[in-house]
Design a protein around this motif. Sequence first.
Motif, PDB file in Angstrom:
ATOM      1  N   VAL A  47     -27.341   1.820  38.622  1.00  0.00           N
ATOM      2  CA  VAL A  47     -28.534   1.033  38.296  1.00  0.00           C
ATOM      3  C   VAL A  47     -29.255   0.559  39.555  1.00  0.00           C
ATOM      4  O   VAL A  47     -30.488   0.557  39.602  1.00  0.00           O
ATOM      5  N   MET A  48     -28.499   0.198  40.583  1.00  0.00           N
ATOM      6  CA  MET A  48     -29.145  -0.217  41.821  1.00  0.00           C
ATOM      7  C   MET A  48     -29.948   0.933  42.421  1.00  0.00           C
ATOM      8  O   MET A  48     -31.070   0.740  42.903  1.00  0.00           O
ATOM      9  N   ASP A  49     -29.408   2.138  42.377  1.00  0.00           N
ATOM     10  CA  ASP A  49     -30.135   3.302  42.889  1.00  0.00           C
ATOM     11  C   ASP A  49     -31.411   3.557  42.082  1.00  0.00           C
ATOM     12  O   ASP A  49     -32.460   3.905  42.656  1.00  0.00           O
ATOM     13  N   LEU A  50     -31.341   3.390  40.771  1.00  0.00           N
ATOM     14  CA  LEU A  50     -32.530   3.566  39.939  1.00  0.00           C
ATOM     15  C   LEU A  50     -33.600   2.537  40.281  1.00  0.00           C
ATOM     16  O   LEU A  50     -34.797   2.858  40.339  1.00  0.00           O
ATOM     17  N   ALA A  51     -33.167   1.311  40.514  1.00  0.00           N
ATOM     18  CA  ALA A  51     -34.117   0.234  40.831  1.00  0.00           C
ATOM     19  C   ALA A  51     -34.790   0.479  42.180  1.00  0.00           C
ATOM     20  O   ALA A  51     -36.000   0.273  42.328  1.00  0.00           O
ATOM     21  N   ILE A  52     -34.007   0.902  43.157  1.00  0.00           N
ATOM     22  CA  ILE A  52     -34.568   1.179  44.481  1.00  0.00           C
ATOM     23  C   ILE A  52     -35.571   2.320  44.390  1.00  0.00           C
ATOM     24  O   ILE A  52     -36.662   2.257  44.975  1.00  0.00           O
ATOM     25  N   ALA A  53     -35.236   3.352  43.649  1.00  0.00           N
ATOM     26  CA  ALA A  53     -36.130   4.505  43.515  1.00  0.00           C
ATOM     27  C   ALA A  53     -37.429   4.123  42.811  1.00  0.00           C
ATOM     28  O   ALA A  53     -38.497   4.661  43.117  1.00  0.00           O
ATOM     29  N   GLU A  54     -37.355   3.190  41.870  1.00  0.00           N
ATOM     30  CA  GLU A  54     -38.545   2.835  41.094  1.00  0.00           C
ATOM     31  C   GLU A  54     -39.515   1.947  41.859  1.00  0.00           C
ATOM     32  O   GLU A  54     -40.725   2.200  41.880  1.00  0.00           O
ATOM     33  N   ASP A  55     -39.019   0.883  42.489  1.00  0.00           N
ATOM     34  CA  ASP A  55     -39.968  -0.049  43.127  1.00  0.00           C
ATOM     35  C   ASP A  55     -39.478  -0.632  44.452  1.00  0.00           C
ATOM     36  O   ASP A  55     -40.042  -1.612  44.940  1.00  0.00           O
ATOM     37  N   ASN A  56     -38.448  -0.019  45.038  1.00  0.00           N
ATOM     38  CA  ASN A  56     -37.906  -0.499  46.319  1.00  0.00           C
ATOM     39  C   ASN A  56     -37.477  -1.962  46.278  1.00  0.00           C
ATOM     40  O   ASN A  56     -37.420  -2.629  47.316  1.00  0.00           O
ATOM     41  N   LEU A  57     -37.195  -2.465  45.074  1.00  0.00           N
ATOM     42  CA  LEU A  57     -36.773  -3.851  44.872  1.00  0.00           C
ATOM     43  C   LEU A  57     -37.853  -4.849  45.288  1.00  0.00           C
ATOM     44  O   LEU A  57     -37.553  -5.976  45.667  1.00  0.00           O
ATOM     45  N   PHE A  58     -39.118  -4.440  45.177  1.00  0.00           N
ATOM     46  CA  PHE A  58     -40.213  -5.356  45.466  1.00  0.00           C
ATOM     47  C   PHE A  58     -40.494  -6.293  44.295  1.00  0.00           C
ATOM     48  O   PHE A  58     -41.343  -7.178  44.382  1.00  0.00           O
ATOM     49  N   THR A  59     -39.823  -6.067  43.178  1.00  0.00           N
ATOM     50  CA  THR A  59     -39.906  -6.978  42.038  1.00  0.00           C
ATOM     51  C   THR A  59     -38.495  -7.483  41.734  1.00  0.00           C
ATOM     52  O   THR A  59     -37.516  -7.048  42.340  1.00  0.00           O
ATOM     53  N   LEU A  60     -38.395  -8.371  40.777  1.00  0.00           N
ATOM     54  CA  LEU A  60     -37.095  -8.895  40.361  1.00  0.00           C
ATOM     55  C   LEU A  60     -36.387  -7.980  39.360  1.00  0.00           C
ATOM     56  O   LEU A  60     -35.274  -8.282  38.930  1.00  0.00           O
ATOM     57  N   LYS A  61     -37.017  -6.858  39.003  1.00  0.00           N
ATOM     58  CA  LYS A  61     -36.465  -6.017  37.944  1.00  0.00           C
ATOM     59  C   LYS A  61     -35.061  -5.518  38.256  1.00  0.00           C
ATOM     60  O   LYS A  61     -34.182  -5.513  37.383  1.00  0.00           O
ATOM     61  N   GLY A  62     -34.830  -5.078  39.484  1.00  0.00           N
ATOM     62  CA  GLY A  62     -33.532  -4.516  39.821  1.00  0.00           C
ATOM     63  C   GLY A  62     -32.388  -5.492  39.648  1.00  0.00           C
ATOM     64  O   GLY A  62     -31.415  -5.217  38.937  1.00  0.00           O
ATOM     65  N   VAL A  63     -32.491  -6.655  40.282  1.00  0.00           N
ATOM     66  CA  VAL A  63     -31.398  -7.628  40.201  1.00  0.00           C
ATOM     67  C   VAL A  63     -31.349  -8.279  38.823  1.00  0.00           C
ATOM     68  O   VAL A  63     -30.288  -8.695  38.360  1.00  0.00           O
ATOM     69  N   ARG A  64     -32.476  -8.337  38.127  1.00  0.00           N
ATOM     70  CA  ARG A  64     -32.459  -8.820  36.738  1.00  0.00           C
ATOM     71  C   ARG A  64     -31.677  -7.850  35.861  1.00  0.00           C
ATOM     72  O   ARG A  64     -30.869  -8.270  35.016  1.00  0.00           O
ATOM     73  N   THR A  65     -31.902  -6.552  36.048  1.00  0.00           N
ATOM     74  CA  THR A  65     -31.192  -5.550  35.242  1.00  0.00           C
ATOM     75  C   THR A  65     -29.699  -5.560  35.533  1.00  0.00           C
ATOM     76  O   THR A  65     -28.882  -5.524  34.602  1.00  0.00           O
ATOM     77  N   THR A  66     -29.323  -5.596  36.810  1.00  0.00           N
ATOM     78  CA  THR A  66     -27.889  -5.640  37.120  1.00  0.00           C
ATOM     79  C   THR A  66     -27.257  -6.916  36.583  1.00  0.00           C
ATOM     80  O   THR A  66     -26.109  -6.901  36.129  1.00  0.00           O
ATOM     81  N   SER A  67     -27.986  -8.012  36.603  1.00  0.00           N
ATOM     82  CA  SER A  67     -27.462  -9.269  36.047  1.00  0.00           C
ATOM     83  C   SER A  67     -27.158  -9.109  34.564  1.00  0.00           C
ATOM     84  O   SER A  67     -26.061  -9.449  34.097  1.00  0.00           O
ATOM     85  N   MET A  68     -28.126  -8.598  33.812  1.00  0.00           N
ATOM     86  CA  MET A  68     -27.919  -8.427  32.371  1.00  0.00           C
ATOM     87  C   MET A  68     -26.812  -7.425  32.085  1.00  0.00           C
ATOM     88  O   MET A  68     -25.986  -7.633  31.183  1.00  0.00           O
TER      89      MET A  68
END
Length: 443
Positions: A47-68
């Motif tokens: 999931v972290m790799d998907l988040a980085i590929a999508e928006d470089n973690l410039f939003t809270l989406k990546g860490v929000r998704t891993t949290s959930m």
Amino acid sequence: MKITHKPQRFFLYVILLIMPLLNSCLAQKEDVSHYTGEIVNVWNKKVMDLAIAEDNLFTLKGVRTTSMMHVAMHDALNAIRPKYTTYAYKGDMPKANPIAAVAQAAYEVAVDQFPDKENELYLELNNWLSSVPSGDSKNEGINLGKASAAAILKMRNDDTWNEQSEYTWHPMAPGVYAEFNEHSGTPEGFIFGAGWSKAKTFLLPSSDYFRSPPPPEINSDSYTKAYNEVKEVGATVSAIRTKDQAHYAMWWKEFVEISLNRLASDLVLKEKIDLWTTARSFALLNMTIYDAYVCVFDNKFFYNHWRPYTAIRWAANDGNPDTEPDTTWNTLHNHTYPFPSYPSAHGSGSGAGMTVIANTLGLGNEYAFTMTVPEVDSAGPMSEKMKMDPPERSFNSFSEAALEGAMSRLYLGIHFRYDSVEGNKLGVQIGEYASQNFLKPLK
């Protein structure tokens, strides 16, 4: 005589009948404790790799998704064998298979957030489910994973994680955040993260639950000292910054959610930490980093404090006779960030995450470890990558690493010392609050 022996024969008969059941329960409990944290590590990286590929973690989406995702895993496991309090799902399914439950929980959250990656995620799910024997236990595990994921997704629906927020630019004034056109490489009038403070936290009662003390007054001795320090040690070329300080200034540039999730994964593997402990630790780690971002950005926009870049170039106008301006000054990596300075977000995230790792993996704070960061941005986000040489740094404790992470921003030239110190303090507060109040061990 016959009457006195009948009860003995009866109880012996009952014991013989229930012994297989007792042995089965005991065996299940023993087996559960031997599940490793590998599945958590694998899904975390996926999931972290998907988040980085999508928006470089410039939003809270990546860490929000891993949290959930990690909450769903944790809650599912503790519905099978309760070792810790749960967060969203409150069911009880002791016969469910743990691997099936965890894999399904991870998949449901991940595919909800990254629906365009369904095929890739399904392959990962099937890889884990295929290792579980068919039967009622597997089916119950799948159902449990779905239920646990649904609970956290419902709880976080409309949590304003991507909220937009108005920002009012103030006239240039001493200590006030301002943007010089060339300082961040962003369009004039752009500001980052104003909406982050509006996001609903996972653990803290509110985004402003912890408020850092005010930064020093611009005409104070403490500000003058901090100004002169960053001007010297944070400059592109510095006569007094050591080689090691320059190394860790760049080395710590990687986003906290990347480096600390990688560290936790390495420690889980090295120390052979069990599945239940691993799931809990990752859930708290990611929720805490998320809340640290929300809280620190609330503080940033509350104080709206300027960056060293602006302060040093505009010092002739700051009203402090002891701050000499340098209109050509720049940072170590020739970049500064387009949002207020105080307190340091990296300091807060490092302090929060390292505190949780120390508190939840059973290692304690005084634990020696080596951490790896292979490469970082050479300047601003999306700049050319540079390999770190060496890629490893070693620490004697998690708190030592957290503080170095905070202080790295001083030597990078993007924060005053007080930004880093107070960012670290804020993060530690958040980490301790999370560890003491959520997913607590059951007695």
